[in-house]
Write an enzyme that holds these catalytic residues in place. Structure first.
Site, short mmCIF file in Angstrom:
data_model
loop_
_atom_site.label_atom_id
_atom_site.label_comp_id
_atom_site.label_asym_id
_atom_site.label_seq_id
_atom_site.Cartn_x
_atom_site.Cartn_y
_atom_site.Cartn_z
N TRP A 156 0.57 -0.96 -0.19
CA TRP A 156 -0.14 -0.33 -0.23
C TRP A 156 0.63 1.50 0.22
CZ3 TRP A 156 1.42 2.62 3.67
CH2 TRP A 156 2.16 2.06 5.57
N LYS A 180 -1.74 -8.61 -7.55
CA LYS A 180 -2.96 -8.43 -7.21
C LYS A 180 -2.53 -6.89 -5.68
CE LYS A 180 -3.03 -9.08 -2.73
NZ LYS A 180 -3.87 -7.97 -1.85
N PRO A 181 -3.27 -5.83 -5.84
CA PRO A 181 -2.57 -4.74 -5.26
C PRO A 181 -3.21 -4.95 -3.32
CG PRO A 181 -4.85 -3.85 -6.48
CD PRO A 181 -4.30 -5.58 -7.01
N ALA A 182 -2.37 -4.28 -3.03
CA ALA A 182 -2.93 -4.47 -1.70
C ALA A 182 -4.18 -3.98 -1.22
CB ALA A 182 -2.01 -3.03 -0.96
N SER A 183 -5.13 -4.05 -0.50
CA SER A 183 -6.35 -3.84 -0.39
C SER A 183 -6.58 -2.38 0.43
CB SER A 183 -6.95 -4.58 0.91
OG SER A 183 -7.35 -6.73 0.50
N GLY A 233 6.69 -6.05 0.04
CA GLY A 233 5.50 -6.08 1.00
C GLY A 233 6.54 -6.52 2.40
N SER A 234 6.33 -6.99 3.51
CA SER A 234 6.49 -7.44 4.55
C SER A 234 7.59 -8.87 4.60
CB SER A 234 6.08 -7.58 5.59
OG SER A 234 4.76 -8.11 5.68
N GLU A 255 11.11 -8.04 -2.74
CA GLU A 255 12.02 -7.03 -2.22
C GLU A 255 10.45 -6.41 -0.59
OE1 GLU A 255 13.21 -4.27 -3.61
OE2 GLU A 255 13.17 -5.92 -5.72
N LEU A 256 11.70 -6.38 0.39
CA LEU A 256 10.78 -6.87 1.49
C LEU A 256 11.37 -5.86 2.57
CD1 LEU A 256 11.53 -10.87 1.82
CD2 LEU A 256 9.17 -9.54 1.18
N CYS A 289 9.75 1.43 2.86
CA CYS A 289 11.35 0.30 2.93
C CYS A 289 12.37 1.09 2.87
CB CYS A 289 10.51 -0.91 2.31
SG CYS A 289 11.33 -0.10 0.10
N GLU A 386 11.32 -2.15 11.75
CA GLU A 386 11.04 -1.76 10.52
C GLU A 386 9.74 -0.54 11.45
OE1 GLU A 386 9.39 -3.22 7.40
OE2 GLU A 386 10.61 -1.27 6.32
P1 NAP Z 1 2.23 -6.98 3.64
O1 NAP Z 1 1.31 -6.74 5.42
O2 NAP Z 1 2.94 -7.81 3.32
O3 NAP Z 1 1.40 -6.64 2.31
C1 NAP Z 1 1.86 -7.01 1.22
C2 NAP Z 1 1.06 -7.15 0.34
O4 NAP Z 1 1.15 -8.47 0.48
C3 NAP Z 1 -0.44 -7.00 0.33
O5 NAP Z 1 -0.73 -7.30 -0.95
C4 NAP Z 1 -0.85 -8.06 0.75
O6 NAP Z 1 -2.66 -7.74 1.18
C5 NAP Z 1 -0.19 -8.75 0.83
N1 NAP Z 1 -0.77 -10.13 1.36
C6 NAP Z 1 -0.74 -9.72 2.94
N2 NAP Z 1 -0.72 -11.34 3.44
C7 NAP Z 1 -0.45 -11.88 2.20
C8 NAP Z 1 -0.44 -13.69 2.52
N3 NAP Z 1 -0.97 -14.02 2.88
N4 NAP Z 1 -0.80 -13.94 0.82
C9 NAP Z 1 -0.60 -13.16 -0.02
N5 NAP Z 1 -0.40 -12.18 -0.06
C10 NAP Z 1 -0.41 -10.95 1.32
O7 NAP Z 1 3.35 -5.20 4.00
P2 NAP Z 1 2.53 -4.33 4.04
O8 NAP Z 1 2.42 -3.96 5.63
O9 NAP Z 1 1.23 -4.13 2.97
O10 NAP Z 1 3.79 -3.26 3.36
C11 NAP Z 1 4.94 -2.99 4.33
C12 NAP Z 1 5.72 -3.20 4.34
O11 NAP Z 1 6.42 -3.58 2.25
C13 NAP Z 1 7.34 -2.72 4.45
O12 NAP Z 1 7.49 -4.22 5.75
C14 NAP Z 1 7.73 -2.32 3.37
O13 NAP Z 1 9.56 -2.42 3.96
C15 NAP Z 1 7.84 -3.49 2.78
N6 NAP Z 1 8.46 -2.48 1.66
C16 NAP Z 1 9.16 -3.20 0.36
C17 NAP Z 1 9.58 -2.33 -0.38
C18 NAP Z 1 11.26 -2.98 -1.40
O14 NAP Z 1 10.99 -2.95 -2.06
N7 NAP Z 1 12.21 -4.03 -0.45
C19 NAP Z 1 9.47 -1.57 -0.75
C20 NAP Z 1 7.84 -0.84 -0.74
C21 NAP Z 1 7.38 -1.61 0.96
P3 NAP Z 1 -3.70 -7.49 1.74
O15 NAP Z 1 -3.40 -5.62 1.51
O16 NAP Z 1 -4.79 -7.52 0.79
O17 NAP Z 1 -3.49 -7.53 3.15
#
Ligand code: NAP
Length: 484
Positions: A156, A180-183, A233-234, A255-256, A289, A386
């Site tokens: 997101w 699939k974008p973030a919800s 994502g995370s 990319e975490l 991130c 983080e």
């Molecule tokens: P997240 O909870 O991991 O969610 C990211 C994406 O994954 C969302 O689309 C989410 O969908 C989906 N997701 C969650 N659980 C899933 C599952 N069990 N199966 C499939 N998809 C799943 O992370 P966030 O809180 O949105 O984002 C923040 C994190 O992203 C931070 O740790 C940040 O550092 C990292 N990030 C990294 C980078 C990079 O390039 N390294 C760039 C930006 C962000 P829903 O929204 O539907 O839950």
């Protein structure tokens, strides 16, 4: 929301070139994080919808991969033009669901578009090689071919850029996509898909679905027709998805999370370091991130740096993203505010001092005051993980070696920054930091031309730059015999 082009706010998903609802009609509400007011609804796709999107992408693959590189590049170029043409509407959609200030949202649209532009160029440079053959009667070649259907899962915090950086690379390579974008932020992605359709992308080449992460992720990580998963994502979710993909040995890019050190040496240009720390730490409210998460300041300039940095942070204006003069929007969720608050409480209990902010914002809701904490130590929670919020902890150090040891003492390895005017030190520091990206005397280094990605538990693979397209390509060896 008033948009010059209202059709850009799509409340359906795109599968096989058709905008549609979930098979069972279920929907989810998307809310504005600044006000909690509803922005709209999107389908809550079922497993069957997800499988349908994968099958559509697979069906479209045969036609897309055999288009000429030039044709794929021309499509991407048209998409790029349309994204820039609709920059303002896209930015306003993003602010409504994500909360960032409008100026930052416009900047993100430009940044997202720059990846489409970049990969339109890269599409034309997917070249193989001719090897020196050890046999007189045979010649050896490498061909580079698209991996197949690519599943893209995005977060997101950068709803446009994370999708564009993956999708443009995949499409340029000749892959077809299920995204699939973030919800919390699906509308930006759906608007980008609408523009891709207007650019003439054939049906099924780009599918965008919304819904429960576990339902959609369960299909994308196991479906035999998905060849590639790219996730941002995370770290915890990334590891989980990687394990699930092992069953069918999909190619995976991750990319975490990060825990970026920002090191200010005694010989730094302090004004430049303050400007760099502000840009790196407080962009997107600290929810990036690559945000500076730990600010290490050498003892000789610690007080001078803190004396310039803390007042500059205190002047940052928190508010609703569309309001004029806003520097920092709301946090994405209530739980994000609680996490930031508990990290600050932990730091204060362990001896940190408040130099600016330090608490929830008087505006209430999901706003947190831009904060600087002095006298922090690496053991504090906000230095171990983080923060993903507008809090900068300052940690004093004496020797270069101490700073580097503390900086590298993290399971993450995404981005790191250092400010120094000593060329030898700059080089030493850049080589020693165990991070995928290092900025020397700059707080901003992300651009389409440079590769983006992390070491250690910050991820696998690279996006953008010269290597981003490799994540979507197979290298095939070809031996051509009978030439004697
Ligand atoms: P997240 O909870 O991991 O969610 C990211 C994406 O994954 C969302 O689309 C989410 O969908 C989906 N997701 C969650 N659980 C899933 C599952 N069990 N199966 C499939 N998809 C799943 O992370 P966030 O809180 O949105 O984002 C923040 C994190 O992203 C931070 O740790 C940040 O550092 C990292 N990030 C990294 C980078 C990079 O390039 N390294 C760039 C930006 C962000 P829903 O929204 O539907 O839950």
């Amino acid at each position: 929301m008033k948009l010059a082009d209202a059709a850009l706010l799509r409340q359906k998903v795109l599968i096989a070139g058709h905008w549609q609802d979930a098979a069972d009609g279920a929907r989810m509400t998307v809310r504005n994080p600044a006000s909690d007011a509803p922005v709209g609804h999107v389908p809550r796709c079922t497993e069957e919808d997800t499988a349908g999107a994968v099958e559509a992408a697979h069906k479209a693959f045969a036609g897309w991969r055999t288009q000429t590189a030039k044709a794929r590049a021309q499509f991407l170029r048209r998409w790029f033009d349309l994204v820039l043409l609709h920059r303002e509407e896209l930015a306003r959609i993003m602010v409504s669901e994500q909360g960032k200030p409008l100026a930052e949202a416009r900047g993100e649209i430009d940044y997202a578009a720059s990846f489409i532009d970049w990969f339109a160029g890269e599409a034309r440079r997917i070249n193989g090689e001719v090897m020196a053959s050890p046999w007189a009667d045979r010649r050896l070649f490498t061909l580079r071919q698209p991996v197949g259907v690519a599943a893209l899962i995005t977060p997101w915090n950068f709803p446009a850029a994370m999708l564009a950086r993956k999708a443009a690379a995949a499409l340029a390579a000749g892959c077809t996509v299920v995204a699939k974008p973030a919800s919390q932020t699906p509308f930006t992605a759906l608007a980008l898909a609408e523009l891709a359709q207007r650019a003439g992308l054939p049906a099924g080449v780009l599918n965008v679905i919304t819904g429960e992460a576990a339902t959609i992720g369960g299909v994308l990580t196991t479906h035999p027709l998905v060849s590639k998963l790219s996730f941002t994502g995370s770290t915890d979710v990334g590891k989980y998805l990687l394990a699930r993909c092992a069953g069918s040995l999909k190619r995976v890019s991750l990319e975490l999370g990060g825990n970026a050190p920002f090191i200010v040496f005694d010989d730094a240009d302090l004004d430049a370091a303050v400007a760099g720390a502000l840009a790196s730490k407080f962009r997107n409210g600290g929810q990036t991130c690559v945000c500076a998460n730990r600010v290490f300041v050498q003892a000789g300039v610690y007080d001078a740096f803190a004396g310039k940095f803390a007042p500059a942070v205190a002047r940052l204006n928190a508010g609703e993203g569309l309001a004029p003069g806003v520097d920092i929007g709301p946090m994405i969720s209530d739980s994000a505010v609680s996490r930031i608050e508990s990290q600050v409480a932990d730091a204060l209990a362990r001896g940190a001092t408040v130099l600016a902010g330090g608490a929830r914002h008087p505006r209430g809701g999901r706003f947190f005051q831009p904060t600087v904490l002095g006298d922090c130590t690496p053991a504090m929670a906000l230095c171990r993980s983080e923060t993903f919020g507008p809090v900068a902890p300052l940690i004093r150090f004496e020797r270069e070696a101490d700073a580097l040891a503390m900086a590298n003492d993290s399971e993450y390895g995404l981005a790191a920054y250092a400010y120094t005017r000593d060329l030898a030190r700059a080089w030493r520091v850049a080589e020693t930091l165990e991070y995928g990206m290092v900025g020397i005397n700059t707080g901003l280094m992300s651009t389409a031309e440079a590769s983006f990605g992390g070491m250690k538990q910050s991820g696998l693979g690279r996006e953008g730059g010269l290597y981003g397209i490799d994540e979507y390509l197979e290298t095939k060896s070809l031996a051509l015999g009978g030439l004697a």
